[in-house]
Design a protein around this motif. Structure first.
Motif, PDB file in Angstrom:
ATOM      1  N   TYR A   1       0.855  -1.190   0.000  1.00  0.00           N
ATOM      2  CA  TYR A   1       0.000   0.000   0.000  1.00  0.00           C
ATOM      3  C   TYR A   1       0.889   1.238   0.000  1.00  0.00           C
ATOM      4  CZ  TYR A   1      -4.454  -2.329   0.396  1.00  0.00           C
ATOM      5  OH  TYR A   1      -5.581  -3.057   0.117  1.00  0.00           O
TER       6      TYR A   1
ATOM      7  N   CYS B   1     -15.312   1.506   2.170  1.00  0.00           N
ATOM      8  CA  CYS B   1     -13.848   1.507   2.236  1.00  0.00           C
ATOM      9  C   CYS B   1     -13.314   2.474   3.294  1.00  0.00           C
ATOM     10  CB  CYS B   1     -13.282   1.871   0.867  1.00  0.00           C
ATOM     11  SG  CYS B   1     -11.474   1.949   0.880  1.00  0.00           S
TER      12      CYS B   1
ATOM     13  N   VAL C   1      -0.673  -0.761  -4.389  1.00  0.00           N
ATOM     14  CA  VAL C   1      -2.075  -0.344  -4.248  1.00  0.00           C
ATOM     15  C   VAL C   1      -2.142   1.139  -3.862  1.00  0.00           C
ATOM     16  CG1 VAL C   1      -4.277  -0.898  -3.128  1.00  0.00           C
ATOM     17  CG2 VAL C   1      -2.564  -2.688  -3.401  1.00  0.00           C
ATOM     18  N   PHE C   2      -3.102   1.838  -4.438  1.00  0.00           N
ATOM     19  CA  PHE C   2      -3.212   3.285  -4.262  1.00  0.00           C
ATOM     20  C   PHE C   2      -4.661   3.702  -4.074  1.00  0.00           C
ATOM     21  CE2 PHE C   2       0.088   2.021  -7.124  1.00  0.00           C
ATOM     22  CZ  PHE C   2       1.204   2.738  -6.717  1.00  0.00           C
ATOM     23  N   GLY C   3      -4.872   4.735  -3.273  1.00  0.00           N
ATOM     24  CA  GLY C   3      -6.147   5.442  -3.321  1.00  0.00           C
ATOM     25  C   GLY C   3      -6.124   6.293  -4.596  1.00  0.00           C
ATOM     26  N   GLU C   4      -7.222   6.932  -4.923  1.00  0.00           N
ATOM     27  CA  GLU C   4      -7.230   7.786  -6.128  1.00  0.00           C
ATOM     28  C   GLU C   4      -6.997   9.228  -5.683  1.00  0.00           C
ATOM     29  OE1 GLU C   4     -10.730   7.478  -8.604  1.00  0.00           O
ATOM     30  OE2 GLU C   4      -9.536   8.085 -10.349  1.00  0.00           O
TER      31      GLU C   4
ATOM     32  N   ASN D   1      -2.708  -2.185  -8.614  1.00  0.00           N
ATOM     33  CA  ASN D   1      -4.141  -2.024  -8.391  1.00  0.00           C
ATOM     34  C   ASN D   1      -4.379  -0.544  -8.135  1.00  0.00           C
ATOM     35  OD1 ASN D   1      -6.642  -1.628  -6.888  1.00  0.00           O
ATOM     36  ND2 ASN D   1      -6.780  -3.842  -6.776  1.00  0.00           N
TER      37      ASN D   1
ATOM     38  N   ALA E   1      -6.845   3.149  -9.491  1.00  0.00           N
ATOM     39  CA  ALA E   1      -8.084   3.622 -10.105  1.00  0.00           C
ATOM     40  C   ALA E   1      -7.921   3.605 -11.638  1.00  0.00           C
ATOM     41  CB  ALA E   1      -8.345   5.041  -9.632  1.00  0.00           C
TER      42      ALA E   1
ATOM     43  N   GLU F   1     -16.007  -3.687  -8.580  1.00  0.00           N
ATOM     44  CA  GLU F   1     -16.712  -3.668  -7.279  1.00  0.00           C
ATOM     45  C   GLU F   1     -18.088  -4.307  -7.449  1.00  0.00           C
ATOM     46  OE1 GLU F   1     -14.282  -3.022  -5.721  1.00  0.00           O
ATOM     47  OE2 GLU F   1     -13.377  -1.089  -6.018  1.00  0.00           O
TER      48      GLU F   1
ATOM     49  N   LYS G   1     -15.037   8.084  -8.917  1.00  0.00           N
ATOM     50  CA  LYS G   1     -15.408   6.663  -8.996  1.00  0.00           C
ATOM     51  C   LYS G   1     -16.886   6.471  -9.314  1.00  0.00           C
ATOM     52  CE  LYS G   1     -14.394   2.298  -6.740  1.00  0.00           C
ATOM     53  NZ  LYS G   1     -13.443   1.691  -5.802  1.00  0.00           N
TER      54      LYS G   1
ATOM     55  N   ARG H   1     -14.953   3.168 -15.241  1.00  0.00           N
ATOM     56  CA  ARG H   1     -14.339   2.027 -14.557  1.00  0.00           C
ATOM     57  C   ARG H   1     -14.515   0.746 -15.365  1.00  0.00           C
ATOM     58  NH1 ARG H   1     -12.297   2.033  -9.501  1.00  0.00           N
ATOM     59  NH2 ARG H   1     -11.994  -0.010  -8.543  1.00  0.00           N
TER      60      ARG H   1
ATOM     61  N   PRO I   1     -12.717 -10.644  -4.009  1.00  0.00           N
ATOM     62  CA  PRO I   1     -12.631 -10.251  -2.608  1.00  0.00           C
ATOM     63  C   PRO I   1     -14.020 -10.195  -1.976  1.00  0.00           C
ATOM     64  CG  PRO I   1     -12.310  -8.348  -4.050  1.00  0.00           C
ATOM     65  CD  PRO I   1     -12.305  -9.558  -4.927  1.00  0.00           C
TER      66      PRO I   1
ATOM     67  N   LEU J   1     -16.240  -8.512   1.111  1.00  0.00           N
ATOM     68  CA  LEU J   1     -16.209  -7.331   1.981  1.00  0.00           C
ATOM     69  C   LEU J   1     -15.781  -7.702   3.386  1.00  0.00           C
ATOM     70  CD1 LEU J   1     -19.428  -5.153   1.673  1.00  0.00           C
ATOM     71  CD2 LEU J   1     -17.060  -4.417   1.398  1.00  0.00           C
ATOM     72  N   THR J   2     -14.874  -6.919   3.965  1.00  0.00           N
ATOM     73  CA  THR J   2     -14.544  -7.098   5.382  1.00  0.00           C
ATOM     74  C   THR J   2     -14.710  -5.744   6.072  1.00  0.00           C
ATOM     75  OG1 THR J   2     -12.199  -6.666   5.083  1.00  0.00           O
ATOM     76  CG2 THR J   2     -12.865  -8.938   4.876  1.00  0.00           C
TER      77      THR J   2
ATOM     78  N   PHE K   1      -8.925  -1.995   5.355  1.00  0.00           N
ATOM     79  CA  PHE K   1      -9.863  -2.953   5.942  1.00  0.00           C
ATOM     80  C   PHE K   1      -9.025  -3.943   6.732  1.00  0.00           C
ATOM     81  CE2 PHE K   1      -8.903  -3.991   1.526  1.00  0.00           C
ATOM     82  CZ  PHE K   1      -8.289  -5.219   1.663  1.00  0.00           C
TER      83      PHE K   1
HETATM   84  N1  SAM Z   1      -8.486   3.014  -5.051  1.00  0.00           N
HETATM   85  C1  SAM Z   1      -8.421   2.109  -6.119  1.00  0.00           C
HETATM   86  C2  SAM Z   1      -9.768   1.622  -6.499  1.00  0.00           C
HETATM   87  O1  SAM Z   1     -10.703   1.786  -5.764  1.00  0.00           O
HETATM   88  O2  SAM Z   1      -9.833   1.026  -7.564  1.00  0.00           O
HETATM   89  C3  SAM Z   1      -7.571   0.909  -5.893  1.00  0.00           C
HETATM   90  C4  SAM Z   1      -7.243   0.477  -4.549  1.00  0.00           C
HETATM   91  S1  SAM Z   1      -8.509  -0.087  -3.501  1.00  0.00           S
HETATM   92  C5  SAM Z   1      -7.479   0.338  -2.208  1.00  0.00           C
HETATM   93  C6  SAM Z   1      -8.440  -1.846  -3.844  1.00  0.00           C
HETATM   94  C7  SAM Z   1      -9.681  -2.656  -3.665  1.00  0.00           C
HETATM   95  O3  SAM Z   1      -9.937  -2.877  -2.301  1.00  0.00           O
HETATM   96  C8  SAM Z   1     -10.958  -2.053  -4.146  1.00  0.00           C
HETATM   97  O4  SAM Z   1     -11.075  -2.161  -5.542  1.00  0.00           O
HETATM   98  C9  SAM Z   1     -12.014  -2.839  -3.380  1.00  0.00           C
HETATM   99  O5  SAM Z   1     -12.507  -3.916  -4.143  1.00  0.00           O
HETATM  100  C10 SAM Z   1     -11.255  -3.393  -2.185  1.00  0.00           C
HETATM  101  N2  SAM Z   1     -11.886  -2.979  -0.914  1.00  0.00           N
HETATM  102  C11 SAM Z   1     -12.243  -1.739  -0.536  1.00  0.00           C
HETATM  103  N3  SAM Z   1     -12.844  -1.770   0.677  1.00  0.00           N
HETATM  104  C12 SAM Z   1     -12.881  -3.062   1.072  1.00  0.00           C
HETATM  105  C13 SAM Z   1     -13.399  -3.739   2.221  1.00  0.00           C
HETATM  106  N4  SAM Z   1     -14.004  -3.094   3.204  1.00  0.00           N
HETATM  107  N5  SAM Z   1     -13.271  -5.086   2.272  1.00  0.00           N
HETATM  108  C14 SAM Z   1     -12.661  -5.765   1.295  1.00  0.00           C
HETATM  109  N6  SAM Z   1     -12.146  -5.185   0.193  1.00  0.00           N
HETATM  110  C15 SAM Z   1     -12.260  -3.849   0.059  1.00  0.00           C
END
Ligand code: SAM
Ligand code: SF4
Length: 489
Positions: free
Chosen positions: A103, A115, A153-156, A192, A194, A217, A234, A240, A294, A296-297, A379
């Motif tokens: 990350y 998230c 992995v990155f936020g946007e 991974n 945006a 998603e 997003k 997307r 994945p 959800l957690t 998460f």
């Molecule tokens: N920010 C970018 C995006 O949203 O595409 C990429 C990184 S994001 C940190 C990576 C992935 O984490 C997301 O695409 C989402 O599927 C997953 N994610 C987000 N919140 C989550 C959660 N509460 N539990 C499990 N996976 C989660």
């Protein structure tokens, strides 16, 4: 550059429109729902026919996928799971690839309801790693733990734009750390991030990206709008949806799809993933390199209601089995979001898993703090075993951990690897690479116990390689293969 100016120049409408057919995207909700309805009750004999067809390693028709998804009988589900394991073995043998997420930034302009990184979450610590910090993290990952593959992995956020991502990749590839017998290094960096416009994706291609991964998603339009506010970047569903089409057009031919299970009906999401693979095949003759599922957690400071579409362990296992049959050539990634028990029960259908992952920003260098700190993380993880423990467990159950990244380095990407996968020849190329890279890892990083168990497995593998070299694989091509292998190591 202000966030507003950055946002305005990011989305290129023409890079959406060019992929639409008659103004429509490839998620036809009516058709998906109709297929699920029509195939609600199938005869076991029809299900068995579908299972048999899956061994041709072709993308499955939506009707057949729907029929498999609707199976509820535990015995029939079990037959599907057994076939999924066989297909995994046929295409990918007993190999499992391990990787770690890195990350790099928790700053994000979006507000995804589920998230921890969403911009209105005050509980999370915001940080973007400097290149020195990226180096530190990489030293631990490549030199102490022994990873060869990362997903960054990155936020946007404008601070983690395409230039930052490319610089991060270059920095990671440069790090070399002396280890017991050689040099620890990261050989493949997947991303991974945006969705990006084509001009930015070309920068990632130039920096040596492995796979570009974007999860949709949810493929369900209405749910997508509910959890991704429309005033955010997003919030644009189609930007997307076509992120990976643009990646292909930018020359990145290993792309990875995924859905976040728990946002909407899991059967619909699987149908969406198959439709995604079909549209990629339609335009590029190649499906996704990997697929992710994945679940959800919980995330800190996030009250998202998980109960409505929560996927039970039984349904989760079934959907993995159906995906294995439906998109049989794709690698399948299971992550530490799952418990060790679930990981173990589905690993025979999957090809990749992460290990010893830390998803807090800067947590590898801050090693080895044992507990997770929720405020740093997107998460929470459920499996926190070390890479050595994971590899030992895998070896005990007959899986060889492959650290091979040669497929990427010697041009076996995209349609070349797809051809090999479909014909089953990939197994032979890769078994040898798996053995060589596994041995290398055992010598450089393994505990005594893991080394002993691993070396026994290697002996079995070598015996199998001797038996399995294909009849049409001449001495000349074998010599060339070994020469290529030496060149890329
Ligand atoms: N920010 C970018 C995006 O949203 O595409 C990429 C990184 S994001 C940190 C990576 C992935 O984490 C997301 O695409 C989402 O599927 C997953 N994610 C987000 N919140 C989550 C959660 N509460 N539990 C499990 N996976 C989660
Ligand atoms: Fe940001 Fe990605 Fe989290 Fe959404 S899922 S808030 S885009 S980091």
């Amino acid at each position: 550059q202000s966030i507003r100016a950055w946002k305005e120049q990011l989305i290129h409408q023409d890079e959406i429109d060019r992929y639409l057919v008659d103004g429509k995207d490839f998620i036809d909700e009516e058709q998906i729902n109709a297929a699920l309805e029509k195939n609600r009750h199938s005869d076991p004999s029809r299900i068995r026919e579908i299972i048999a067809k899956a061994f041709s390693i072709e993308l499955m028709s939506s009707e057949d996928v729907a029929a498999l998804l609707q199976v509820t009988d535990p015995d029939l589900r079990n037959e599907i799971a057994e076939a999924a394991k066989e297909i995994k073995k046929q295409v990918y043998d007993n190999r499992v690839v391990t990787f770690a997420p890195l990350y790099c930034g928790s700053k994000c302009v979006n507000r995804c309801a589920y998230c921890g990184f969403r911009s209105d979450n005050k509980s999370v610590i915001r940080k973007v790693l400097t290149m020195d910090e990226i180096r530190e993290e990489t030293r631990v990952l490549a030199g102490t733990i022994g990873h060869k593959r990362l997903i960054i992995v990155f936020g946007e956020h404008p601070e983690t734009d395409a230039d930052y991502i490319a610089e991060t990749m270059n920095t990671i590839y440069e790090v070399k750390v002396p280890v017991r017998n050689g040099m620890g290094e990261i050989r493949r960096v997947n991303v991974n991030a945006a969705p990006l416009p084509i001009q930015d994706l070309k920068k990632l291609q130039k920096a040596g990206i492995g796979t570009f991964q974007v999860f949709q998603e949810t493929y369900h339009h209405e749910t997508y709008s509910k959890v991704h506010p429309s005033d955010t970047l997003k919030g644009n569903y189609r930007w997307r949806l076509y992120a990976l089409h643009r990646a292909m057009d930018a020359g990145i031919d290993d792309v990875a799809i995924g859905a976040l299970f728990g946002l909407y009906d899991w059967k619909f999401e699987v149908m969406g993933m198959v439709a995604h693979a079909r549209d990629l095949e339609r335009l590029y003759n190649i499906g996704p390199h990997t697929i992710s599922f994945p679940r959800l957690t919980p995330a800190v400071g996030t009250n998202f209601d998980h109960s409505k579409h929560q996927v039970s362990d039984e349904d989760f296992t079934h959907l993995i089995a159906v995906l294995r049959l439906a998109i049989p050539y794709a690698g399948m990634i299971i992550t530490n979001r799952e418990t060790p028990q679930i990981m173990e029960s589905v690993i025979d259908m999957c090809t990749q898993r992460d290990a010893e992952s830390k998803i807090g920003i800067g947590d590898y260098a801050d090693t080895y703090r044992k507990e997770q700190i929720a405020e740093r993380e997107q998460f929470m993880l459920n499996d926190t075993s070390s890479l050595d423990q994971v590899i030992q467990k895998l070896a005990k159950s007959g899986h060889i951990t492959s650290f091979c990244t040669a497929g990427y380095r010697c041009g076996r990407t995209g349609d070349k690897i797809m051809g090999l996968l479909k014909s089953g020849k990939e197994g032979c190329f890769c078994k040898l690479n798996a053995v060589l890279t596994f041995q290398e890892w055992l010598e450089d990083f393994a505990s005594e116990e893991t080394k002993e168990i691993g070396e026994k497995l290697i002996q079995q593998e070598i015996a199998e390689i001797r038996e399995r070299v294909p009849k049409d694989f001449s001495q000349a091509s074998f010599t060339k293969f070994l020469a290529d292998y030496k060149k890329i190591q």
